[in-house]
Design an enzyme around this catalytic site. Structure first.
Site: not given
Length: 278
Positions: A96, A131, A163, A195, A217
């Site tokens: 597993r 992320k 940002k 950004e 963005d």
């Protein structure tokens, strides 16, 4: 293998085994030996093969483990990715945890390959983001590379990304330029990226020194195309923000240099792989 990956493997094994695999201990004879194959139930791209092999060896160094399809290679449904042989108890105990690593990382590599193929024939890079699953960043970013993508920054330490919240907290262009100069003097090897949420910001940032990249963005393809004209090669341009497989080709056609996609890691589905004992 990086020490943090080795530690992650040990932690995953400890999490799963705890005080012992009671099923294998009580229902599998001690001296029984078997062979096993990890078989693909669907097509994809390999990543994590060496990590999965390390799981088997951590469980039982006497296991014989062979990787048949290397990281970065495509495979079809029914392909045998790995083979292992030795103690049946050890094979079943490792199953597993080895599959958890392999399925997840193959999923990221496969997802990335889809995005890379979707932008062809445009010469644009597909970038990952921060992320990632906590503790898995090195592995998931390696999987992005195996899928044909490009790693953006590894963390907050190797690339300055200024940002909207940073800009709101630090004032105007004069303060921004002073901060860029200070960082350039103290951290000369670290890249600076700003950004931009609109074309006015793009024009404003063109007046600054020491900037290497802009992040466009949540701009539309028309805005991105206009930004490419404004910048005229002065900065490397990255497009980001809600870009999907359905929309990415339109973005790639605008002339940006890179497209970052958080979904490469945060939304990749684990591939269907299984261990067959014989």
């Amino acid at each position: 293998m990086h020490p943090s990956v080795s530690a992650l493997i040990r932690a995953a094994i400890e999490e799963d085994i705890g005080g012992g695999d009671v099923t294998s201990l009580y229902f599998i004879p001690e001296g029984l030996r078997s062979r096993a194959e990890i078989v693909a139930r669907e097509p994809g791209v390999v990543s994590g093969a060496e990590v999965a092999a390390a799981v088997f060896r951590e469980i039982d160094p006497a296991l014989e483990v062979e990787t048949l399809i290397p990281d970065g290679s495509p495979f079809e449904r029914g392909s045998v990715l790995m083979k292992a042989a030795g103690s049946t108890r050890s094979l079943l105990t490792a199953e597993r945890t080895a599959l958890n690593f392999l399925q997840r990382l193959c999923g990221v590599a496969t997802q990335t390959r889809r995005y890379v193929q979707a932008v062809q024939p445009h010469p644009v890079q597909i970038w990952d983001t921060r992320k990632t699953t906590p503790g898995w960043r090195l592995l998931e970013k390696a999987a992005v590379k195996h899928g044909g993508g490009t790693n953006h920054r590894m963390g907050l330490y190797d690339h300055a990304m200024v940002k909207d919240n940073h800009l709101a907290a630090n004032g105007g262009l004069q303060e921004l330029q002073a901060a860029i100069h200070k960082m350039r003097a103290e951290r000369p090897g670290v890249r600076v990226q700003l950004e931009a949420d609109n074309l006015k910001q793009v024009a404003d940032f063109l007046t600054l020194d020491g900037v290497e990249m802009l992040l466009l963005d949540n701009m539309t393809p028309d805005q991105q195309r206009e930004a490419v004209k404004l910048v005229n090669g002065k900065f490397w341009l990255e497009a980001s923000g809600g870009i999907t497989l359905d929309t990415i080709k339109d973005v790639a056609a605008t002339g940006v240099n890179a497209i970052s996609v958080g979904a490469l890691t945060h939304s990749a589905r684990a591939l269907d792989l299984g261990l067959d004992l014989y």
